[in-house]
Design a protein around this motif. Structure first.
Motif, PDB file in Angstrom:
ATOM      1  N   ILE A  65       0.837  -1.196   0.000  1.00  9.81           N
ATOM      2  CA  ILE A  65       0.000   0.000   0.000  1.00  9.81           C
ATOM      3  C   ILE A  65       0.877   1.254   0.000  1.00  9.81           C
ATOM      4  CG2 ILE A  65      -1.536   1.364   1.480  1.00  9.81           C
ATOM      5  CD1 ILE A  65      -2.951  -1.254   2.178  1.00  9.81           C
ATOM      6  N   LEU A  66       1.935   1.229   0.788  1.00 12.23           N
ATOM      7  CA  LEU A  66       2.835   2.386   0.823  1.00 12.23           C
ATOM      8  C   LEU A  66       3.523   2.619  -0.521  1.00 12.23           C
ATOM      9  CD1 LEU A  66       4.526   2.184   4.341  1.00 12.23           C
ATOM     10  CD2 LEU A  66       3.215   4.108   3.421  1.00 12.23           C
ATOM     11  N   MET A  67       3.791   1.549  -1.258  1.00  9.08           N
ATOM     12  CA  MET A  67       4.380   1.692  -2.593  1.00  9.08           C
ATOM     13  C   MET A  67       3.321   1.974  -3.655  1.00  9.08           C
ATOM     14  SD  MET A  67       7.625   1.644  -2.690  1.00  9.08           S
ATOM     15  CE  MET A  67       7.924   1.330  -4.429  1.00  9.08           C
ATOM     16  N   THR A  68       2.078   2.165  -3.239  1.00 12.91           N
ATOM     17  CA  THR A  68       0.919   2.433  -4.108  1.00 12.91           C
ATOM     18  C   THR A  68       0.703   1.310  -5.116  1.00 12.91           C
ATOM     19  OG1 THR A  68       2.052   3.781  -5.808  1.00 12.91           O
ATOM     20  CG2 THR A  68       1.281   4.924  -3.828  1.00 12.91           C
ATOM     21  N   LEU A  69       1.117   0.088  -4.744  1.00  6.31           N
ATOM     22  CA  LEU A  69       0.838  -1.087  -5.562  1.00  6.31           C
ATOM     23  C   LEU A  69      -0.567  -1.621  -5.294  1.00  6.31           C
ATOM     24  CD1 LEU A  69       4.258  -2.942  -5.115  1.00  6.31           C
ATOM     25  CD2 LEU A  69       3.508  -1.579  -7.088  1.00  6.31           C
ATOM     26  N   GLU A  70      -1.163  -1.169  -4.195  1.00  4.63           N
ATOM     27  CA  GLU A  70      -2.530  -1.552  -3.827  1.00  4.63           C
ATOM     28  C   GLU A  70      -3.277  -0.293  -3.398  1.00  4.63           C
ATOM     29  OE1 GLU A  70      -3.732  -4.656  -3.816  1.00  4.63           O
ATOM     30  OE2 GLU A  70      -1.987  -5.992  -3.731  1.00  4.63           O
ATOM     31  N   THR A  71      -4.573  -0.268  -3.633  1.00  3.36           N
ATOM     32  CA  THR A  71      -5.407   0.814  -3.134  1.00  3.36           C
ATOM     33  C   THR A  71      -6.036   0.386  -1.813  1.00  3.36           C
ATOM     34  OG1 THR A  71      -7.308   0.005  -4.382  1.00  3.36           O
ATOM     35  CG2 THR A  71      -5.926   1.674  -5.440  1.00  3.36           C
ATOM     36  N   ILE A  72      -6.522   1.355  -1.053  1.00  6.79           N
ATOM     37  CA  ILE A  72      -7.167   1.046   0.220  1.00  6.79           C
ATOM     38  C   ILE A  72      -8.664   1.283   0.102  1.00  6.79           C
ATOM     39  CG2 ILE A  72      -5.100   1.523   1.575  1.00  6.79           C
ATOM     40  CD1 ILE A  72      -6.263   4.229   2.309  1.00  6.79           C
ATOM     41  N   ASN A  73      -9.409   0.671   1.014  1.00 10.93           N
ATOM     42  CA  ASN A  73     -10.868   0.780   1.005  1.00 10.93           C
ATOM     43  C   ASN A  73     -11.397   1.773   2.031  1.00 10.93           C
ATOM     44  OD1 ASN A  73     -10.216  -2.421   0.468  1.00 10.93           O
ATOM     45  ND2 ASN A  73     -11.729  -1.574  -0.936  1.00 10.93           N
ATOM     46  N   GLY A  74     -10.545   2.179   2.946  1.00 12.27           N
ATOM     47  CA  GLY A  74     -10.974   3.138   3.951  1.00 12.27           C
ATOM     48  C   GLY A  74      -9.793   3.729   4.683  1.00 12.27           C
ATOM     49  N   GLY A  75      -9.975   4.930   5.240  1.00 13.66           N
ATOM     50  CA  GLY A  75      -8.902   5.593   5.960  1.00 13.66           C
ATOM     51  C   GLY A  75      -7.999   6.392   5.029  1.00 13.66           C
ATOM     52  N   VAL A  76      -6.930   6.940   5.615  1.00 14.01           N
ATOM     53  CA  VAL A  76      -5.972   7.774   4.875  1.00 14.01           C
ATOM     54  C   VAL A  76      -4.570   7.443   5.360  1.00 14.01           C
ATOM     55  CG1 VAL A  76      -5.227  10.139   4.348  1.00 14.01           C
ATOM     56  CG2 VAL A  76      -7.661   9.648   4.631  1.00 14.01           C
ATOM     57  N   ILE A  77      -3.614   7.455   4.435  1.00 13.50           N
ATOM     58  CA  ILE A  77      -2.203   7.290   4.769  1.00 13.50           C
ATOM     59  C   ILE A  77      -1.485   8.594   4.466  1.00 13.50           C
ATOM     60  CG2 ILE A  77      -0.079   6.003   4.309  1.00 13.50           C
ATOM     61  CD1 ILE A  77      -1.857   3.691   3.360  1.00 13.50           C
ATOM     62  N   TYR A  78      -0.632   9.016   5.396  1.00 14.63           N
ATOM     63  CA  TYR A  78       0.171  10.230   5.220  1.00 14.63           C
ATOM     64  C   TYR A  78       1.654   9.867   5.202  1.00 14.63           C
ATOM     65  CZ  TYR A  78      -4.127  12.621   6.739  1.00 14.63           C
ATOM     66  OH  TYR A  78      -5.421  13.070   6.869  1.00 14.63           O
ATOM     67  N   VAL A  79       2.409  10.549   4.358  1.00  9.20           N
ATOM     68  CA  VAL A  79       3.860  10.422   4.319  1.00  9.20           C
ATOM     69  C   VAL A  79       4.459  11.809   4.448  1.00  9.20           C
ATOM     70  CG1 VAL A  79       5.862   9.736   2.950  1.00  9.20           C
ATOM     71  CG2 VAL A  79       3.815   8.310   2.938  1.00  9.20           C
ATOM     72  N   ASN A  80       5.274  12.000   5.466  1.00  9.52           N
ATOM     73  CA  ASN A  80       5.893  13.298   5.744  1.00  9.52           C
ATOM     74  C   ASN A  80       4.830  14.388   5.897  1.00  9.52           C
ATOM     75  OD1 ASN A  80       8.128  14.872   6.298  1.00  9.52           O
ATOM     76  ND2 ASN A  80       8.495  15.406   4.165  1.00  9.52           N
ATOM     77  N   GLY A  81       3.720  14.013   6.497  1.00 11.65           N
ATOM     78  CA  GLY A  81       2.656  14.972   6.788  1.00 11.65           C
ATOM     79  C   GLY A  81       1.647  15.182   5.680  1.00 11.65           C
ATOM     80  N   LYS A  82       1.937  14.669   4.475  1.00 14.07           N
ATOM     81  CA  LYS A  82       1.047  14.883   3.332  1.00 14.07           C
ATOM     82  C   LYS A  82       0.302  13.590   3.009  1.00 14.07           C
ATOM     83  CE  LYS A  82       4.171  18.291   1.281  1.00 14.07           C
ATOM     84  NZ  LYS A  82       4.991  18.625   0.079  1.00 14.07           N
ATOM     85  N   PRO A  83      -0.939  13.696   2.563  1.00 11.68           N
ATOM     86  CA  PRO A  83      -1.693  12.480   2.238  1.00 11.68           C
ATOM     87  C   PRO A  83      -1.075  11.763   1.042  1.00 11.68           C
ATOM     88  CG  PRO A  83      -2.909  14.430   1.542  1.00 11.68           C
ATOM     89  CD  PRO A  83      -1.738  14.917   2.344  1.00 11.68           C
ATOM     90  N   LEU A  84      -0.944  10.455   1.162  1.00  9.75           N
ATOM     91  CA  LEU A  84      -0.407   9.627   0.081  1.00  9.75           C
ATOM     92  C   LEU A  84      -1.531   9.076  -0.787  1.00  9.75           C
ATOM     93  CD1 LEU A  84       1.883   7.785  -1.237  1.00  9.75           C
ATOM     94  CD2 LEU A  84       1.246   6.093   0.498  1.00  9.75           C
ATOM     95  N   THR A  85      -2.500   8.490  -0.148  1.00 11.13           N
ATOM     96  CA  THR A  85      -3.587   7.813  -0.860  1.00 11.13           C
ATOM     97  C   THR A  85      -4.638   8.785  -1.368  1.00 11.13           C
ATOM     98  OG1 THR A  85      -4.579   7.499   1.325  1.00 11.13           O
ATOM     99  CG2 THR A  85      -3.327   5.658   0.402  1.00 11.13           C
ATOM    100  N   HIS A  86      -4.630   9.991  -0.846  1.00 12.97           N
ATOM    101  CA  HIS A  86      -5.599  11.023  -1.195  1.00 12.97           C
ATOM    102  C   HIS A  86      -4.856  12.332  -1.453  1.00 12.97           C
ATOM    103  CE1 HIS A  86      -7.872   7.938   0.931  1.00 12.97           C
ATOM    104  NE2 HIS A  86      -8.961   8.397   0.373  1.00 12.97           N
TER     105      HIS A  86
END
Length: 273
Positions: A65-86
Motif C-alpha cells: 500500500i505504501l508503494m501504491t501497488l494496492e489501493t485502500i478501502n478506507g482511511g488515509v495514509i500520510y507520508v511526511n505529513g502529506k496524504p499519500l492515498t488522497h
C-alpha cells in the motif's frame, strides 16, 4: 469508493512531532476478507519499525500500500505529513490521481525479497537508471551518487559487474544502493534476508545498521526472521488479523510479551530467535 466519508481526516498533518508515515484507520479488503482492519500505525523520523506476524496477518500489504501497488478501502495514509492515498481538493480530501501518487511515491524506496535488479545492466548502471530517467538529474551527478552508494554498501569493486556475477548478499546490497540512489525519505524492506544464505545475512544486516546510524532514514521492514528483527529494530509490531496486536521495543516484545496471541506466535518460532 467515491462515497467514503473523509471529513474527519486533516488535509495535512501538522505539529512538532509529525510521523514520517501515518496510517489513519486504514482498511484493505479483498472481497469480504479484511486484510487490514482499521489500522492505526505511526512511524517517526529515523525510526526502524519491524512488522512480524503469521502469514495472512497483513504485513506485506502494509508495504504494498505504501508503494501504491494496492489501493485502500478506507482511511488515509500520510507520508511526511502529506496524504499519500488522497490529495487535497479545496477544503476536503479526494482520491489521489496518478500524478499525485507518482510525486508522493518518490519519497519511498523499497527493497524486495528477490532483488528485482536489471540483469542487462552493470551494478553502476542499475543505480544510475532511476536518478537519470525518473529524477532527471545529469549522468555525471547520478554516477557520483551511485559510486558513493556502492562504496557505502561495500561493493564499489563490483561496479562494472552484472547482477548474475554477484553473490546473493552482493545483489541485495546492490538493491539497497539502487533504492537509496533515489534519495527516499522512507525505506521499505520486504523479507530482504529470507532469500540469502545464513552466512551472508550479516552482510545485509551491517548495511541496514549503517543506514540507521549514519543516514537517519525512516525504515519499515517485514520479516519472518525473528533474530534479525530483534537485532535491528527500534520497535517491533506484531500483526494479527489485520491489526497491531502488540508492539514495543525488541526487549519488551520478545522478552515479556503481554498478549497471549503474541506469546503463542513467538513460542512457535522460538528456534529462530
Amino acid at each position: 469508493m467515491t462515497n467514503e466519508d473523509l471529513s474527519g481526516f486533516p488535509l495535512v498533518l501538522e505539529g512538532p512531532n509529525v510521523p514520517m508515515v501515518s496510517f489513519k484507520k486504514v482498511t484493505k479488503r479483498y472481497n469480504e476478507l479484511a486484510v487490514l482492519d482499521c489500522l492505526d500505525l505511526d512511524v517517526f523520523q529515523g525510526e526502524m519499525v519491524t512488522i512480524i506476524g503469521p502469514s495472512g496477518s497483513g504485513k506485506t500489504t502494509v508495504l504494498r500500500i505504501l508503494m501504491t501497488l494496492e489501493t485502500i478501502n478506507g482511511g488515509v495514509i500520510y507520508v511526511n505529513g502529506k496524504p499519500l492515498t488522497h490529495m487535497p481538493q479545496g477544503d476536503r480530501l479526494v482520491r489521489a490521481n496518478s500524478r499525485h501518487l507518482r510525486q508522493m511515491r518518490s519519497n519511498i524506496g523499497m527493497c524486495f525479497q528477490h532483488f528485482n535488479l536489471f540483469p542487462h545492466m552493470t551494478a553502476l548502471e542499475n543505480c544510475m537508471e532511476g536518478p537519470v530517467h525518473v529524477l532527471g538529474i545529469s549522468r555525471k551527478e547520478a554516477r557520483e551518487r551511485s559510486e558513493e552508494l556502492l562504496d557505502m554498501v561495500g561493493i564499489a569493486d563490483k561496479r562494472d559487474q552484472h547482477p548474475s556475477r554477484l553473490s546473493g548478499g552482493q545483489q541485495q546490497r546492490l538493491a539497497i544502493a539502487r533504492a537509496l540512489a533515489m534519495r527516499p525519505k522512507v525505506m521499505l524492506f520486504d523479507e530482504v534476508t529470507s532469500a540469502l544464505d545464513p552466512e551472508v545475512i550479516a552482510e545485509v544486516t551491517n548495511v541496514i545498521r549503517r543506514l540507521v546510524s549514519q543516514h537517519h532514514l525512516t525504515m519499515l521492514m517485514v520479516t519472518h526472521q525473528m533474530g534479525f528483527a530483534k537485532e535491528i529494530s527500534d520497535r517491533v509490531c506484531f500483526f494479527f488479523r489485520g491489526r497491531i496486536e502488540e508492539q514495543g521495543t525488541p526487549e519488551e516484545l520478545f522478552g515479556k510479551p503481554k498478549e497471549e496471541r503474541t506469546r503463542q506466535f513467538l513460542s512457535a518460532v522460538r528456534d529462530a530467535i
